[in-house]
Design a protein around this motif. Structure first.
Motif, PDB file in Angstrom:
ATOM      1  N   PRO A  30       9.983 -11.346  30.618  1.00 57.37           N
ATOM      2  CA  PRO A  30      10.326 -11.151  32.034  1.00 57.37           C
ATOM      3  C   PRO A  30      11.817 -10.891  32.232  1.00 57.37           C
ATOM      4  N   SER A  31      12.165 -10.518  33.444  1.00 57.27           N
ATOM      5  CA  SER A  31      13.567 -10.245  33.765  1.00 57.27           C
ATOM      6  C   SER A  31      14.330 -11.548  34.017  1.00 57.27           C
ATOM      7  N   VAL A  32      15.652 -11.416  34.150  1.00 56.55           N
ATOM      8  CA  VAL A  32      16.520 -12.586  34.330  1.00 56.55           C
ATOM      9  C   VAL A  32      16.303 -13.180  35.724  1.00 56.55           C
ATOM     10  N   PRO A  33      16.162 -14.513  35.836  1.00 55.24           N
ATOM     11  CA  PRO A  33      16.011 -15.135  37.165  1.00 55.24           C
ATOM     12  C   PRO A  33      17.247 -14.904  38.038  1.00 55.24           C
ATOM     13  N   GLN A  34      17.001 -14.721  39.319  1.00 52.35           N
ATOM     14  CA  GLN A  34      18.073 -14.541  40.300  1.00 52.35           C
ATOM     15  C   GLN A  34      18.089 -15.739  41.261  1.00 52.35           C
ATOM     16  N   GLY A  35      19.190 -15.870  41.987  1.00 49.18           N
ATOM     17  CA  GLY A  35      19.279 -16.897  43.021  1.00 49.18           C
ATOM     18  C   GLY A  35      19.315 -18.318  42.505  1.00 49.18           C
ATOM     19  N   VAL A  36      19.871 -18.521  41.306  1.00 53.45           N
ATOM     20  CA  VAL A  36      19.954 -19.882  40.753  1.00 53.45           C
ATOM     21  C   VAL A  36      20.909 -20.714  41.604  1.00 53.45           C
ATOM     22  N   SER A  37      20.440 -21.888  42.017  1.00 58.26           N
ATOM     23  CA  SER A  37      21.244 -22.759  42.883  1.00 58.26           C
ATOM     24  C   SER A  37      21.024 -24.212  42.480  1.00 58.26           C
ATOM     25  N   ALA A  38      22.133 -24.947  42.312  1.00 57.08           N
ATOM     26  CA  ALA A  38      22.080 -26.384  42.002  1.00 57.08           C
ATOM     27  C   ALA A  38      22.565 -27.157  43.225  1.00 57.08           C
ATOM     28  N   SER A  39      21.889 -28.245  43.560  1.00 58.64           N
ATOM     29  CA  SER A  39      22.210 -29.004  44.772  1.00 58.64           C
ATOM     30  C   SER A  39      23.578 -29.666  44.674  1.00 58.64           C
ATOM     31  N   ASP A  40      24.269 -29.704  45.806  1.00 59.64           N
ATOM     32  CA  ASP A  40      25.615 -30.294  45.894  1.00 59.64           C
ATOM     33  C   ASP A  40      25.556 -31.566  46.722  1.00 59.64           C
ATOM     34  N   GLY A  41      25.214 -32.665  46.076  1.00 62.97           N
ATOM     35  CA  GLY A  41      25.220 -33.959  46.743  1.00 62.97           C
ATOM     36  C   GLY A  41      24.085 -34.175  47.720  1.00 62.97           C
ATOM     37  N   ASP A  42      23.004 -33.404  47.614  1.00 64.62           N
ATOM     38  CA  ASP A  42      21.888 -33.536  48.556  1.00 64.62           C
ATOM     39  C   ASP A  42      20.962 -34.702  48.225  1.00 64.62           C
ATOM     40  N   TYR A  43      21.022 -35.211  46.996  1.00 59.53           N
ATOM     41  CA  TYR A  43      20.123 -36.276  46.568  1.00 59.53           C
ATOM     42  C   TYR A  43      20.934 -37.414  45.952  1.00 59.53           C
ATOM     43  N   PRO A  44      20.460 -38.658  46.100  1.00 59.42           N
ATOM     44  CA  PRO A  44      21.250 -39.795  45.597  1.00 59.42           C
ATOM     45  C   PRO A  44      21.089 -40.068  44.109  1.00 59.42           C
ATOM     46  N   TRP A  95      27.061 -27.464  35.312  1.00 55.05           N
ATOM     47  CA  TRP A  95      26.755 -26.046  35.496  1.00 55.05           C
ATOM     48  C   TRP A  95      25.388 -25.752  34.888  1.00 55.05           C
ATOM     49  N   TYR A  96      24.609 -24.889  35.572  1.00 53.26           N
ATOM     50  CA  TYR A  96      23.233 -24.630  35.161  1.00 53.26           C
ATOM     51  C   TYR A  96      22.963 -23.129  35.039  1.00 53.26           C
ATOM     52  N   ARG A  97      22.128 -22.780  34.048  1.00 52.84           N
ATOM     53  CA  ARG A  97      21.593 -21.431  33.894  1.00 52.84           C
ATOM     54  C   ARG A  97      20.101 -21.532  33.591  1.00 52.84           C
ATOM     55  N   VAL A  98      19.360 -20.478  33.930  1.00 52.58           N
ATOM     56  CA  VAL A  98      17.912 -20.489  33.775  1.00 52.58           C
ATOM     57  C   VAL A  98      17.486 -19.177  33.128  1.00 52.58           C
ATOM     58  N   ARG A  99      16.447 -19.256  32.288  1.00 51.45           N
ATOM     59  CA  ARG A  99      15.846 -18.021  31.782  1.00 51.45           C
ATOM     60  C   ARG A  99      14.335 -18.097  31.955  1.00 51.45           C
ATOM     61  N   ALA A 100      13.726 -16.930  32.168  1.00 46.12           N
ATOM     62  CA  ALA A 100      12.286 -16.825  32.376  1.00 46.12           C
ATOM     63  C   ALA A 100      11.609 -16.446  31.061  1.00 46.12           C
ATOM     64  N   CYS A 101      10.418 -17.001  30.812  1.00 45.04           N
ATOM     65  CA  CYS A 101       9.718 -16.781  29.547  1.00 45.04           C
ATOM     66  C   CYS A 101       8.235 -16.486  29.783  1.00 45.04           C
ATOM     67  N   ASN A 102       7.646 -15.725  28.841  1.00 50.15           N
ATOM     68  CA  ASN A 102       6.183 -15.574  28.741  1.00 50.15           C
ATOM     69  C   ASN A 102       5.820 -15.442  27.271  1.00 50.15           C
ATOM     70  N   GLN A 103       4.602 -15.034  26.980  1.00 49.79           N
ATOM     71  CA  GLN A 103       4.165 -15.005  25.584  1.00 49.79           C
ATOM     72  C   GLN A 103       4.883 -13.960  24.748  1.00 49.79           C
ATOM     73  N   PHE A 104       5.630 -13.060  25.401  1.00 50.97           N
ATOM     74  CA  PHE A 104       6.332 -12.014  24.659  1.00 50.97           C
ATOM     75  C   PHE A 104       7.825 -12.327  24.463  1.00 50.97           C
ATOM     76  N   GLY A 105       8.269 -13.485  24.976  1.00 50.58           N
ATOM     77  CA  GLY A 105       9.659 -13.867  24.780  1.00 50.58           C
ATOM     78  C   GLY A 105      10.327 -14.344  26.067  1.00 50.58           C
ATOM     79  N   CYS A 106      11.626 -14.490  26.007  1.00 50.60           N
ATOM     80  CA  CYS A 106      12.391 -15.002  27.149  1.00 50.60           C
ATOM     81  C   CYS A 106      13.484 -14.020  27.553  1.00 50.60           C
ATOM     82  N   SER A 107      13.847 -14.077  28.794  1.00 50.71           N
ATOM     83  CA  SER A 107      14.930 -13.238  29.315  1.00 50.71           C
ATOM     84  C   SER A 107      16.275 -13.770  28.863  1.00 50.71           C
ATOM     85  N   ALA A 108      17.331 -13.037  29.220  1.00 47.19           N
ATOM     86  CA  ALA A 108      18.681 -13.561  29.032  1.00 47.19           C
ATOM     87  C   ALA A 108      18.930 -14.666  30.057  1.00 47.19           C
TER      88      ALA A 108
END
Length: 608
Positions: A30-44, A95-108
């Motif tokens: 699959p393609s690279v995930p977009q819109g990656v967002s990590a919460s800023d103090g929203d949870y205790p 800092w966080y990054r995410v990649r998408a995967c399926n049976q044919f491999g993973c994105s960057a």
């Protein structure tokens, strides 16, 4: 018929080609995930990482690092488009990054985003503390990186590496300009990050200095002529902005001068001499911007035989070192300390409002066994004064020390937890609210020190926040009923050099679900068998419960409820004699009902 067959064959080959072409896209990661967002103090207790869904992805892998360009390590997988990081440490930025995967491999890996959560604990020490190195001519600017969860910072300074660090400021920003300095002198800085739970450990230390102009040539250089039999004493006037001096010597006035010694004092004893031989001396000053010009030369010699009294007479004491004036340590004095000097009989303490040479006036003299003095003659808070010390003996006064500045200030005392009084009163105008009144004992010298008080509040499992400031020793807070609150108080000052005191202990306030009852409850006989009970509305009430009794002060029985401000009752009619009925009403909200109102007037029914 042949044309139809050829057309069908052509269409079939086209379908095969398109199927193969589609497979090139279908059988791929699959393609690279977009819109990656990590919460800023929203949870205790966690950082929630989210992203946009990727077509064809069967799962997602989440990676984390402590710096944006750091080494990212895989911390988990998710089949949805969110991942809760519950292993992260509170009050720390990740800092966080995410990649998408399926049976044919993973994105960057995706673009990175940072996140944090605020834990009920002190913050971590500040990073990247930097003190300016000659950038400014009148100050040292200290900067550091923002710390997650910090509400203010404490800045500490030392004149000597490894020595005790004294707190000089409390700020809410990530920079501070230190102007209480001697130009050209190196200072050492550390920073603590603080919040309502306390302060971090010290940061790493960094050194800085303010630029000064290159020093001028020393004036009045004099070498002793036969005063001593074992040395030649060279003296000179202090040079403004000088950090140290170099003494040079030659065998003749026009000869080759060689470096003899370095010193921070304004005198030097040359003991590498032959009695009766004349030597020539020059002195030059140095600071961080370089060397100044040489002084005019002067000649001197050690006495041969017993000439000039040899070395048996009293000698001028050396320069006092280590002079330090307290920076906001005391409200009522500035304490000056220094290192002892061999041969001193007394020390003289001088003071100036500017620190400029020639502006110092003597304020005290103490015996040689004492290496400190408390200046209690000043009364103005935060005003900077400069102090210098000299050593005295029978031969006279030694050179004046390098000065140091100090000021009146300090840290306020803690508001006493056991003296905090709490009163909770339901609101008479809003059924969902109550007033929490806090009263406490004033800290010592509150008026003199310009004291005001900060009130901080939190709900369970949340971070305390400041809700008010007051110069009084009481405060009323409007809150929602049926909940628990935690309060703490600290004393602060309008004077910059007076630091806020420590917080009081937390005071737990449980606000009962007890809305105020209605007022103006009246009962009216509407016909021979009914009573209409009415009352004034209470803002925020969801409903009212109505109670009845045959005695104004007796036990009341629940008879019904309504969302309006009136209720019609059909009380029992007596078979003989008469009976009088009284009514009371309760106000009810989401968390429950309050107490009974005052009794209504009585309504009497007689037997038919």
């Amino acid at each position: 018929m042949r044309k139809i067959w050829k057309k069908a064959a052509f269409l079939g080959l086209g379908a095969v080609f398109l199927g193969l072409l589609g497979g090139c896209f279908l059988f791929a990661p699959p393609s690279v995930p977009q819109g990656v967002s990590a919460s800023d103090g929203d949870y205790p207790d966690r950082i929630l990482v989210s992203w946009n869904a990727v077509r064809g992805a069967q799962r997602y892998e989440v990676f984390r690092a402590e710096e944006e360009d750091g080494d990212y390590e895989k911390i988990g997988e998710s089949t949805t488009t969110t991942f809760p990081d519950t292993e992260a440490q509170g009050n720390r930025l990740y800092w966080y990054r995410v990649r998408a995967c399926n049976q044919f491999g993973c994105s960057a890996l995706s673009e990175a985003d940072s996140g944090y959560y605020l834990a009920p604990a002190p913050p971590l020490p500040p990073q990247n503390v930097q003190a300016s190195d000659g950038t400014f001519s009148d100050r040292i600017r200290v900067t550091w990186s923002e710390v997650v969860g910090a509400t203010y910072y404490e800045l500490y300074r030392s004149d000597i590496p490894g020595a005790d660090f004294l707190r000089i400021a409390q700020v809410s920003t990530t920079s501070y300009d230190d102007q209480g300095i001697v130009l050209g002198r190196t200072y050492y800085y550390r920073v603590k990050a603080c919040n309502s739970y306390g302060c971090s450990n010290f940061s790493e230390t960094d050194a800085g200095f303010a630029a000064a102009s290159a020093p001028g040539a020393p004036q009045n250089v004099e070498a002793s002529d036969g005063t001593y039999s074992d040395r030649v004493r060279i003296t000179w006037d202090p040079v403004p902005g000088a950090a140290r001096y170099e003494v040079w010597r030659a065998a003749s006035q026009g000869g080759t001068y060689e470096l003899l010694a370095e010193t921070t004092a304004t005198s030097y004893d040359d003991r590498a001499v032959t009695a009766g031989t004349t030597y020539w001396y020059k002195v030059r000053a140095w600071n961080v911007l370089g060397y100044g010009p040489f002084s005019e030369p002067d000649s001197g010699y050690a006495a041969a035989g017993g000439g000039g009294g040899g070395g048996g007479g009293a000698q001028l004491p050396g320069q006092v070192s280590g002079v330090s004036a307290s920076d906001g340590t005391y409200y009522d004095k500035i304490r000056i300390t220094w290192n002892s000097v061999s041969g001193a009989r007394t020390y003289r303490v001088y003071r100036s409002t500017t620190g400029v040479e020639g502006t110092f006036s003597q304020i005290a003299e103490v015996p040689s066994g004492t290496t400190s003095y408390d200046d209690t003659t000043i009364t103005t808070l935060c005003q900077e004064y400069w102090y210098a010390v000299s050593a005295w003996n029978d031969a006279g006064e030694g050179p004046l020390s390098v000065p140091d500045s100090g000021y009146l200030g300090g840290t306020l005392e803690q508001v006493k937890t056991d003296k905090i009084k709490v009163t909770v009163t339901p609101s008479s105008t809003d059924a969902t609210e109550a007033t929490v009144k806090l009263e406490w004992e004033a800290v010592k010298d509150a008026t003199k020190l310009g004291v005001y008080y900060e009130i901080w509040r939190r709900a369970p499992a949340t971070i305390s926040t400041k809700i008010a400031e007051t110069t009084n020793t009481n405060y009323e807070d409007t809150v929602e009923i049926g909940k628990t609150y935690y309060y703490k108080i600290r004393a602060c000052s309008t004077y910059e050099c007076i630091l806020c005191g420590p917080f009081s202990g937390e005071v737990t306030v449980v606000v009962a679900c007890n809305p105020a009852p209605p007022t103006n409850v009246t009962a009216t006989k509407s016909d021979t068998t009914k009573v209409t009970v009415s009352w004034s509305a209470v803002n925020g009430a969801q409903k009212y419960q109505v109670y009845r009794s045959t005695s104004a002060t007796g036990a009341y029985t629940y008879i019904g409820e309504t969302t309006g401000t009136s209720y019609t009752d059909e009380p029992p009619i007596p078979s003989s004699g008469s009976v009088t009925y009284y009514y009371k009403v309760k106000t009810c909200v989401a968390c429950g009902c309050g107490g009974l109102s005052a009794a209504s007037n009585g309504v009497t029914f007689s037997a038919p």
